[in-house]
Design a protein around this motif. Structure first.
Motif, PDB file in Angstrom:
ATOM      1  N   GLY A 105       0.821  -1.208   0.000  1.00  0.00           N
ATOM      2  CA  GLY A 105       0.000   0.000   0.000  1.00  0.00           C
ATOM      3  C   GLY A 105       0.855   1.259   0.000  1.00  0.00           C
ATOM      4  N   ARG A 106       1.909   1.244   0.782  1.00  0.00           N
ATOM      5  CA  ARG A 106       2.809   2.400   0.825  1.00  0.00           C
ATOM      6  C   ARG A 106       3.506   2.588  -0.518  1.00  0.00           C
ATOM      7  NH1 ARG A 106       5.859   4.696   5.069  1.00  0.00           N
ATOM      8  NH2 ARG A 106       6.848   6.582   4.249  1.00  0.00           N
ATOM      9  N   ALA A 107       3.904   1.494  -1.160  1.00  0.00           N
ATOM     10  CA  ALA A 107       4.524   1.594  -2.479  1.00  0.00           C
ATOM     11  C   ALA A 107       3.567   2.219  -3.485  1.00  0.00           C
ATOM     12  CB  ALA A 107       4.968   0.211  -2.954  1.00  0.00           C
ATOM     13  N   ALA A 108       2.279   1.855  -3.392  1.00  0.00           N
ATOM     14  CA  ALA A 108       1.284   2.434  -4.302  1.00  0.00           C
ATOM     15  C   ALA A 108       1.122   3.933  -4.076  1.00  0.00           C
ATOM     16  CB  ALA A 108      -0.063   1.723  -4.114  1.00  0.00           C
ATOM     17  N   GLU A 109       1.288   4.376  -2.834  1.00  0.00           N
ATOM     18  CA  GLU A 109       1.205   5.816  -2.547  1.00  0.00           C
ATOM     19  C   GLU A 109       2.382   6.571  -3.158  1.00  0.00           C
ATOM     20  OE1 GLU A 109       1.199   6.200   1.669  1.00  0.00           O
ATOM     21  OE2 GLU A 109      -0.808   5.336   1.936  1.00  0.00           O
ATOM     22  N   ARG A 110       3.536   5.918  -3.216  1.00  0.00           N
ATOM     23  CA  ARG A 110       4.769   6.581  -3.616  1.00  0.00           C
ATOM     24  C   ARG A 110       5.166   6.320  -5.064  1.00  0.00           C
ATOM     25  NH1 ARG A 110       8.852   7.450   0.042  1.00  0.00           N
ATOM     26  NH2 ARG A 110      10.252   6.231  -1.297  1.00  0.00           N
ATOM     27  N   ILE A 111       4.417   5.491  -5.767  1.00  0.00           N
ATOM     28  CA  ILE A 111       4.856   4.998  -7.075  1.00  0.00           C
ATOM     29  C   ILE A 111       5.010   6.126  -8.097  1.00  0.00           C
ATOM     30  CG2 ILE A 111       2.572   4.539  -8.066  1.00  0.00           C
ATOM     31  CD1 ILE A 111       5.687   2.242  -8.229  1.00  0.00           C
ATOM     32  N   GLY A 112       6.036   5.975  -8.932  1.00  0.00           N
ATOM     33  CA  GLY A 112       6.284   6.898 -10.031  1.00  0.00           C
ATOM     34  C   GLY A 112       6.734   6.108 -11.245  1.00  0.00           C
ATOM     35  N   PRO A 113       7.112   6.783 -12.323  1.00  0.00           N
ATOM     36  CA  PRO A 113       7.507   6.078 -13.549  1.00  0.00           C
ATOM     37  C   PRO A 113       8.654   5.086 -13.345  1.00  0.00           C
ATOM     38  CG  PRO A 113       7.149   8.406 -13.998  1.00  0.00           C
ATOM     39  CD  PRO A 113       7.073   8.248 -12.517  1.00  0.00           C
ATOM     40  N   ALA A 114       9.657   5.462 -12.569  1.00  0.00           N
ATOM     41  CA  ALA A 114      10.797   4.560 -12.365  1.00  0.00           C
ATOM     42  C   ALA A 114      10.368   3.310 -11.609  1.00  0.00           C
ATOM     43  CB  ALA A 114      11.912   5.275 -11.610  1.00  0.00           C
ATOM     44  N   GLY A 115       9.514   3.477 -10.619  1.00  0.00           N
ATOM     45  CA  GLY A 115       9.022   2.332  -9.857  1.00  0.00           C
ATOM     46  C   GLY A 115       8.168   1.408 -10.703  1.00  0.00           C
ATOM     47  N   ARG A 116       7.312   1.981 -11.534  1.00  0.00           N
ATOM     48  CA  ARG A 116       6.485   1.154 -12.424  1.00  0.00           C
ATOM     49  C   ARG A 116       7.364   0.344 -13.374  1.00  0.00           C
ATOM     50  NH1 ARG A 116       3.376   6.006 -12.150  1.00  0.00           N
ATOM     51  NH2 ARG A 116       1.315   5.623 -11.219  1.00  0.00           N
ATOM     52  N   ALA A 117       8.398   0.989 -13.906  1.00  0.00           N
ATOM     53  CA  ALA A 117       9.305   0.298 -14.832  1.00  0.00           C
ATOM     54  C   ALA A 117      10.037  -0.827 -14.115  1.00  0.00           C
ATOM     55  CB  ALA A 117      10.297   1.291 -15.431  1.00  0.00           C
ATOM     56  N   ALA A 118      10.470  -0.589 -12.879  1.00  0.00           N
ATOM     57  CA  ALA A 118      11.182  -1.613 -12.122  1.00  0.00           C
ATOM     58  C   ALA A 118      10.277  -2.811 -11.833  1.00  0.00           C
ATOM     59  CB  ALA A 118      11.721  -1.028 -10.818  1.00  0.00           C
ATOM     60  N   LEU A 119       9.036  -2.557 -11.477  1.00  0.00           N
ATOM     61  CA  LEU A 119       8.091  -3.648 -11.217  1.00  0.00           C
ATOM     62  C   LEU A 119       7.833  -4.457 -12.489  1.00  0.00           C
ATOM     63  CD1 LEU A 119       5.523  -1.831  -8.913  1.00  0.00           C
ATOM     64  CD2 LEU A 119       6.897  -3.819  -8.268  1.00  0.00           C
ATOM     65  N   ALA A 120       7.622  -3.775 -13.609  1.00  0.00           N
ATOM     66  CA  ALA A 120       7.355  -4.473 -14.867  1.00  0.00           C
ATOM     67  C   ALA A 120       8.558  -5.320 -15.281  1.00  0.00           C
ATOM     68  CB  ALA A 120       7.009  -3.467 -15.967  1.00  0.00           C
ATOM     69  N   ALA A 121       9.750  -4.768 -15.103  1.00  0.00           N
ATOM     70  CA  ALA A 121      10.961  -5.502 -15.483  1.00  0.00           C
ATOM     71  C   ALA A 121      11.148  -6.736 -14.603  1.00  0.00           C
ATOM     72  CB  ALA A 121      12.177  -4.586 -15.367  1.00  0.00           C
ATOM     73  N   GLU A 122      10.888  -6.607 -13.315  1.00  0.00           N
ATOM     74  CA  GLU A 122      11.040  -7.759 -12.423  1.00  0.00           C
ATOM     75  C   GLU A 122       9.992  -8.821 -12.712  1.00  0.00           C
ATOM     76  OE1 GLU A 122      12.479 -10.433 -10.416  1.00  0.00           O
ATOM     77  OE2 GLU A 122      13.584  -8.552 -10.320  1.00  0.00           O
ATOM     78  N   LEU A 123       8.758  -8.406 -12.955  1.00  0.00           N
ATOM     79  CA  LEU A 123       7.700  -9.365 -13.263  1.00  0.00           C
ATOM     80  C   LEU A 123       8.048 -10.161 -14.521  1.00  0.00           C
ATOM     81  CD1 LEU A 123       4.911 -10.441 -12.412  1.00  0.00           C
ATOM     82  CD2 LEU A 123       3.898  -8.696 -13.899  1.00  0.00           C
ATOM     83  N   ALA A 124       8.705  -9.512 -15.469  1.00  0.00           N
ATOM     84  CA  ALA A 124       9.064 -10.178 -16.726  1.00  0.00           C
ATOM     85  C   ALA A 124      10.091 -11.284 -16.525  1.00  0.00           C
ATOM     86  CB  ALA A 124       9.605  -9.153 -17.726  1.00  0.00           C
ATOM     87  N   THR A 125      10.792 -11.282 -15.391  1.00  0.00           N
ATOM     88  CA  THR A 125      11.774 -12.338 -15.138  1.00  0.00           C
ATOM     89  C   THR A 125      11.145 -13.583 -14.516  1.00  0.00           C
ATOM     90  OG1 THR A 125      12.376 -11.714 -12.856  1.00  0.00           O
ATOM     91  CG2 THR A 125      13.472 -10.518 -14.655  1.00  0.00           C
ATOM     92  N   CYS A 126       9.874 -13.512 -14.164  1.00  0.00           N
ATOM     93  CA  CYS A 126       9.219 -14.654 -13.513  1.00  0.00           C
ATOM     94  C   CYS A 126       9.030 -15.790 -14.512  1.00  0.00           C
ATOM     95  CB  CYS A 126       7.861 -14.238 -12.947  1.00  0.00           C
ATOM     96  SG  CYS A 126       7.002 -15.547 -12.050  1.00  0.00           S
TER      97      CYS A 126
END
Length: 227
Positions: A105-126
């Motif tokens: 929840g805290r991450a969702a409050e603070r999220i920005g473009p760099a955070g979204r990109a990092a999450l998408a990149a990590e999910l792609a490694t699954c």
């Protein structure tokens, strides 16, 4: 105990590469239950089987002790750590269920473009496709993704004390030591994707709920394998 793959460790390599290779080899013996919980780890035998000196064995065991996969006992040396007990398992998930949904929840409050990109990149490694086998070498990449994903959410939450507290549990190693099945990757990918979507949408209630649902599902999947 030695295999052809382990014998290959004696090629020309830097000291750090050799140490890392020995660490991976001994870790696999523990994760694959070749060395049973509570069994003694004999440094002489490991050095002989892996065709290395005792120095990288000693360094590997020290790293594994920091991850709580081995225990150093006076006058006995190193033994393989016990599996999570029912109480330890319950305590671990109680801790995670208090900490990680809040962090999402805290991450969702603070999220920005760099955070979204990092999450998408990590999910792609699954890894969604089932691995060829059920040994640690087969699912190691997936287990590493799982640990990185949860650490990333903690990092995006912005509380380094909370992040360090989760990291100190080494929970993913101990959870995967309990159980892994070939369909785990696809299931976890779906659950992680739900968490990513909610955080990326800057929706704290949904992110909190998605992380809680993921952790509760993981706990329920693993509970039958706790001894």
């Amino acid at each position: 105990m030695a295999t052809g793959g382990e014998r290959a460790l004696v090629g020309p390599a830097t000291r750090q590469i050799l140490t890392d290779s020995v660490y991976d080899a001994v870790k696999a013996l523990i994760m694959d239950d070749v060395v049973r919980p509570g069994a003694k780890l004999n440094m002489d035998a490991l050095a002989r089987d892996l065709a290395v000196s005792q120095t990288p064995i000693r360094e590997a065991l020290a790293r594994l002790e920091s991850e709580r996969l081995v225990v150093k006992e006076p006058l006995r040396g190193y033994t393989s750590a016990p599996l999570l007990s029912a109480t330890a398992f319950a305590d671990l998930y109680d801790f995670r269920l208090h900490l990680e949904p809040w962090a999402a929840g805290r991450a969702a409050e603070r999220i920005g473009p760099a955070g979204r990109a990092a999450l998408a990149a990590e999910l792609a490694t699954c890894t969604v496709e089932p691995p060829a086998g059920a040994g640690y070498a087969d699912y190691k990449a997936f287990a590493s993704h799982d640990a990185r994903f949860h650490d990333l959410v903690m990092r995006l939450a912005g509380n380094q004390t909370a992040r360090a507290a989760l990291a100190d549990t080494h929970c993913h190693l101990h959870i995967f030591r309990l159980f892994y099945s070939s369909d785990t990757g696809a299931t976890v990918h779906t659950e992680h994707a739900d968490v990513v979507a909610a955080i990326a949408a800057a929706d704290p209630p949904s992110a909190t709920a998605a992380m809680r649902a993921h952790l509760e599902a993981a706990r329920d999947r693993l509970r039958p394998y706790v001894r």
